[in-house]
Design an enzyme around this catalytic site. Structure first.
Site, short mmCIF file in Angstrom:
data_model
loop_
_atom_site.label_atom_id
_atom_site.label_comp_id
_atom_site.label_asym_id
_atom_site.label_seq_id
_atom_site.Cartn_x
_atom_site.Cartn_y
_atom_site.Cartn_z
N LYS A 68 9.94 -16.90 -15.88
CA LYS A 68 11.27 -16.32 -15.69
C LYS A 68 12.13 -16.51 -16.95
CE LYS A 68 13.26 -16.53 -11.67
NZ LYS A 68 14.12 -16.62 -10.48
N ARG A 94 15.87 -10.97 -6.58
CA ARG A 94 15.27 -12.04 -7.37
C ARG A 94 16.32 -13.12 -7.61
NH1 ARG A 94 10.76 -11.84 -10.03
NH2 ARG A 94 10.39 -9.77 -9.19
N ASN A 110 27.48 -11.13 -6.79
CA ASN A 110 26.45 -10.53 -5.94
C ASN A 110 27.09 -10.02 -4.66
OD1 ASN A 110 23.77 -9.92 -4.97
ND2 ASN A 110 23.84 -11.78 -3.74
N HIS A 112 26.16 -9.30 -0.55
CA HIS A 112 25.17 -9.69 0.45
C HIS A 112 25.59 -9.13 1.82
CE1 HIS A 112 21.94 -12.07 2.14
NE2 HIS A 112 22.76 -12.41 3.12
C1 GRF Z 1 22.68 -4.06 -0.21
O1 GRF Z 1 22.72 -4.04 1.19
C2 GRF Z 1 23.13 -5.39 -0.73
O2 GRF Z 1 24.03 -6.04 0.11
C3 GRF Z 1 21.85 -6.17 -0.79
O3 GRF Z 1 20.87 -5.24 -1.15
C4 GRF Z 1 21.27 -3.95 -0.72
C5 GRF Z 1 21.15 -3.04 -1.91
O4 GRF Z 1 21.29 -1.70 -1.57
N1 GRF Z 1 21.97 -7.29 -1.70
P1 GRF Z 1 21.43 -0.57 -2.68
O5 GRF Z 1 20.20 -0.65 -3.58
O6 GRF Z 1 22.70 -0.79 -3.43
O7 GRF Z 1 21.44 0.72 -1.91
#
Ligand code: GRF
Length: 193
Positions: A68, A94, A110, A112
């Protein structure tokens, strides 16, 4: 005039959040520029989207590197070359390692699909449905060395109705993501000025 804030979006799949960020920039509600897409899955849909928008991409296959540290050192170099201010993780499947964390500490976020700290990690939507909770949602947080553990910046709940299918919940959550992510990035940029 001040230069626009320069974003790199990291994604592994569809890139619908990248799309939402791009739309917000085009509509003028997000005062920034996406200068690079970083993708760890050659062939992912997000690469096509970046190509259409003529945004530079750094696409790599982790299997081509021994560690990595090796691929993150190359990513960090690419980001430096295009002078990235903020790293936006949007479906980057990742864990970020110490090399990139050190380079972008406090400037890496990020998104989520749950109300963290509930349901971190893979398939947060499936986890919420399985647990039978009545509310889930979306969290935007700073990135640290853990899995979805960094300091929370913004959250928005999504109600889970009786017998709601996975597809419907996913759509509702994504609709929230597509509004909340550009809005939160804009706030972070403003606060940092
Ligand atoms: C989203 O639901 C985000 O919350 C998660 O991965 C998904 C990515 O979706 N971490 P996209 O590739 O932006 O459509």
């Amino acid at each position: 005039m001040k230069d626009k804030t320069r974003l790199a979006v990291f994604a592994s799949g569809t890139g619908s959040n990248y799309d939402a960020i791009d739309q917000a920039i085009k509509q003028g509600t997000l005062d920034a520029e996406v200068v690079m897409i970083v993708c760890d899955r050659p062939g992912a849909q997000v690469i096509e989207k970046a190509d259409q928008n003529k945004v530079a991409t750094f696409v790599f296959d982790p299997k081509d590197y021994q560690t990595k540290v090796d691929f993150e050192t190359e990513i960090a170099q690419q980001l430096r070359e295009v002078k990235v201010d903020w790293v936006i993780l949007a479906g980057y499947m990742r864990l970020v390692g110490p090399t990139l964390l050190a380079a972008y500490h406090g400037r890496m976020v990020n998104i989520h699909p749950s109300l963290l700290p509930a349901f971190p990690g893979l398939d947060a939507i499936g986890q919420a449905l399985h647990a039978g909770v009545k509310v889930s949602g979306v969290t935007i947080h700073y990135v640290d060395q853990g899995m979805d553990t960094g300091k929370i910046i913004a959250q928005q709940p999504v109600k889970i109705e009786e017998d709601m299918t996975r597809e419907v919940l996913q759509r509702k959550i994504q609709d929230v993501e597509h509004m909340l992510y550009p809005k939160t990035i804009q706030q972070l940029i403003k606060e940092g000025e």
